[in-house]
Design a protein around this motif. Structure first.
Motif, PDB file in Angstrom:
ATOM      1  N   SER A   1       0.858  -1.183   0.000  1.00 41.35           N
ATOM      2  CA  SER A   1       0.000   0.000   0.000  1.00 41.35           C
ATOM      3  C   SER A   1       0.895   1.234   0.000  1.00 41.35           C
ATOM      4  N   MET A   2       0.379   2.316  -0.513  1.00 42.60           N
ATOM      5  CA  MET A   2       1.174   3.537  -0.574  1.00 42.60           C
ATOM      6  C   MET A   2       1.464   4.050   0.830  1.00 42.60           C
ATOM      7  N   ASN A   3       0.548   3.810   1.760  1.00 41.58           N
ATOM      8  CA  ASN A   3       0.789   4.165   3.153  1.00 41.58           C
ATOM      9  C   ASN A   3       1.972   3.360   3.700  1.00 41.58           C
ATOM     10  N   GLY A   4       2.036   2.083   3.363  1.00 36.85           N
ATOM     11  CA  GLY A   4       3.143   1.235   3.787  1.00 36.85           C
ATOM     12  C   GLY A   4       4.462   1.662   3.160  1.00 36.85           C
ATOM     13  N   LEU A   5       4.405   2.080   1.904  1.00 38.66           N
ATOM     14  CA  LEU A   5       5.616   2.535   1.222  1.00 38.66           C
ATOM     15  C   LEU A   5       6.175   3.798   1.874  1.00 38.66           C
ATOM     16  N   ARG A   6       5.287   4.710   2.264  1.00 41.82           N
ATOM     17  CA  ARG A   6       5.726   5.923   2.970  1.00 41.82           C
ATOM     18  C   ARG A   6       6.367   5.552   4.297  1.00 41.82           C
ATOM     19  N   SER A   7       5.803   4.558   4.978  1.00 36.38           N
ATOM     20  CA  SER A   7       6.346   4.119   6.265  1.00 36.38           C
ATOM     21  C   SER A   7       7.732   3.513   6.089  1.00 36.38           C
ATOM     22  N   VAL A   8       7.905   2.716   5.040  1.00 36.08           N
ATOM     23  CA  VAL A   8       9.208   2.091   4.766  1.00 36.08           C
ATOM     24  C   VAL A   8      10.255   3.168   4.515  1.00 36.08           C
ATOM     25  N   GLU A   9       9.915   4.165   3.732  1.00 38.25           N
ATOM     26  CA  GLU A   9      10.865   5.244   3.449  1.00 38.25           C
ATOM     27  C   GLU A   9      11.175   6.052   4.704  1.00 38.25           C
ATOM     28  N   HIS A  10      10.176   6.230   5.573  1.00 41.25           N
ATOM     29  CA  HIS A  10      10.371   7.005   6.802  1.00 41.25           C
ATOM     30  C   HIS A  10      11.325   6.295   7.765  1.00 41.25           C
ATOM     31  N   VAL A  11      11.221   4.964   7.841  1.00 37.24           N
ATOM     32  CA  VAL A  11      12.049   4.186   8.764  1.00 37.24           C
ATOM     33  C   VAL A  11      13.482   4.069   8.263  1.00 37.24           C
ATOM     34  N   GLY A  12      13.673   4.162   6.957  1.00 35.36           N
ATOM     35  CA  GLY A  12      15.033   4.126   6.439  1.00 35.36           C
ATOM     36  C   GLY A  12      15.306   2.965   5.510  1.00 35.36           C
ATOM     37  N   GLY A  13      14.291   2.427   4.895  1.00 38.27           N
ATOM     38  CA  GLY A  13      14.488   1.377   3.911  1.00 38.27           C
ATOM     39  C   GLY A  13      13.808   0.073   4.297  1.00 38.27           C
ATOM     40  N   LEU A  14      13.805  -0.830   3.342  1.00 36.95           N
ATOM     41  CA  LEU A  14      13.117  -2.110   3.507  1.00 36.95           C
ATOM     42  C   LEU A  14      13.719  -2.943   4.634  1.00 36.95           C
ATOM     43  N   ASP A  15      15.032  -2.988   4.722  1.00 37.62           N
ATOM     44  CA  ASP A  15      15.678  -3.816   5.741  1.00 37.62           C
ATOM     45  C   ASP A  15      15.305  -3.362   7.151  1.00 37.62           C
ATOM     46  N   ASN A  16      15.374  -2.069   7.403  1.00 38.15           N
ATOM     47  CA  ASN A  16      15.015  -1.541   8.724  1.00 38.15           C
ATOM     48  C   ASN A  16      13.554  -1.813   9.039  1.00 38.15           C
ATOM     49  N   TRP A  17      12.688  -1.645   8.044  1.00 41.92           N
ATOM     50  CA  TRP A  17      11.253  -1.878   8.254  1.00 41.92           C
ATOM     51  C   TRP A  17      10.995  -3.327   8.653  1.00 41.92           C
ATOM     52  N   LEU A  18      11.590  -4.259   7.914  1.00 37.99           N
ATOM     53  CA  LEU A  18      11.349  -5.671   8.190  1.00 37.99           C
ATOM     54  C   LEU A  18      11.898  -6.085   9.550  1.00 37.99           C
ATOM     55  N   LEU A  19      13.051  -5.563   9.928  1.00 36.25           N
ATOM     56  CA  LEU A  19      13.640  -5.929  11.209  1.00 36.25           C
ATOM     57  C   LEU A  19      12.831  -5.380  12.390  1.00 36.25           C
ATOM     58  N   LYS A  20      12.163  -4.244  12.203  1.00 36.66           N
ATOM     59  CA  LYS A  20      11.388  -3.639  13.289  1.00 36.66           C
ATOM     60  C   LYS A  20       9.961  -4.157  13.374  1.00 36.66           C
ATOM     61  N   THR A  21       9.447  -4.787  12.309  1.00 33.30           N
ATOM     62  CA  THR A  21       8.059  -5.232  12.280  1.00 33.30           C
ATOM     63  C   THR A  21       7.955  -6.677  12.749  1.00 33.30           C
ATOM     64  N   LYS A  22       6.875  -6.988  13.486  1.00 37.63           N
ATOM     65  CA  LYS A  22       6.648  -8.354  13.956  1.00 37.63           C
ATOM     66  C   LYS A  22       6.319  -9.256  12.777  1.00 37.63           C
ATOM     67  N   ALA A  23       6.778 -10.493  12.836  1.00 36.69           N
ATOM     68  CA  ALA A  23       6.586 -11.445  11.742  1.00 36.69           C
ATOM     69  C   ALA A  23       5.116 -11.789  11.540  1.00 36.69           C
ATOM     70  N   GLU A  24       4.294 -11.711  12.593  1.00 33.72           N
ATOM     71  CA  GLU A  24       2.873 -12.039  12.471  1.00 33.72           C
ATOM     72  C   GLU A  24       2.145 -11.056  11.564  1.00 33.72           C
ATOM     73  N   LYS A  25       2.644  -9.832  11.498  1.00 29.98           N
ATOM     74  CA  LYS A  25       1.991  -8.803  10.700  1.00 29.98           C
ATOM     75  C   LYS A  25       2.346  -8.904   9.215  1.00 29.98           C
ATOM     76  N   LEU A  26       3.445  -9.575   8.905  1.00 30.14           N
ATOM     77  CA  LEU A  26       3.942  -9.634   7.538  1.00 30.14           C
ATOM     78  C   LEU A  26       3.324 -10.800   6.770  1.00 30.14           C
ATOM     79  N   SER A  27       3.346 -10.693   5.445  1.00 30.35           N
ATOM     80  CA  SER A  27       2.921 -11.806   4.602  1.00 30.35           C
ATOM     81  C   SER A  27       3.999 -12.885   4.644  1.00 30.35           C
ATOM     82  N   THR A  28       3.701 -14.038   4.077  1.00 28.47           N
ATOM     83  CA  THR A  28       4.679 -15.134   4.104  1.00 28.47           C
ATOM     84  C   THR A  28       5.940 -14.776   3.328  1.00 28.47           C
ATOM     85  N   ARG A  29       5.771 -14.084   2.197  1.00 31.16           N
ATOM     86  CA  ARG A  29       6.948 -13.672   1.405  1.00 31.16           C
ATOM     87  C   ARG A  29       7.797 -12.679   2.174  1.00 31.16           C
ATOM     88  N   ALA A  30       7.157 -11.717   2.835  1.00 31.00           N
ATOM     89  CA  ALA A  30       7.893 -10.712   3.590  1.00 31.00           C
ATOM     90  C   ALA A  30       8.552 -11.324   4.825  1.00 31.00           C
TER      91      ALA A  30
END
Length: 101
Positions: A52-81
């Motif tokens: 979602s575009m809201n999610g993309l803005r959040s990823v950019e705010h946190v500092g990239g995909l790697d930082n976003w994934l490391l800070k987010t709980k695995a239960e919230k993510l899709s299986t691919r993520a």
């Protein structure tokens, strides 16, 4: 394909259309999903995700995909993520191990 963001788990919402005569009919609110290619600095490759575009803005705010994934709980993510998150954690651990030794 379900309309759910792979990073934020944002999905469709249900509400009412309300006419001038106050008649109510059901409707759905869909998230603004886009197919995007994000670059993982740790893995050194690009990843295609439906975000979602809201999610993309959040990823950019946190500092990239790697930082976003490391800070987010695995239960919230899709299986691919979630799989991507495990790969990144493994790569980070491998990079930290030789430095500690």
């Amino acid at each position: 394909m379900s309309r759910v963001c792979e990073l934020t788990a944002k999905g469709r919402m249900v509400g009412n259309n309300v006419s001038h005569a106050n008649n109510k009919t059901k409707r759905t609110f869909l998230p603004n999903l886009q197919n995007v290619t994000l670059i993982s600095d740790t893995l050194g490759r690009s990843v295609k995700l439906r975000v979602s575009m809201n999610g993309l803005r959040s990823v950019e705010h946190v500092g990239g995909l790697d930082n976003w994934l490391l800070k987010t709980k695995a239960e919230k993510l899709s299986t691919r993520a979630a799989k991507l998150k495990r790969e990144i954690k493994k790569k980070v651990a491998e990079a930290a191990a030789p430095a500690a030794a």
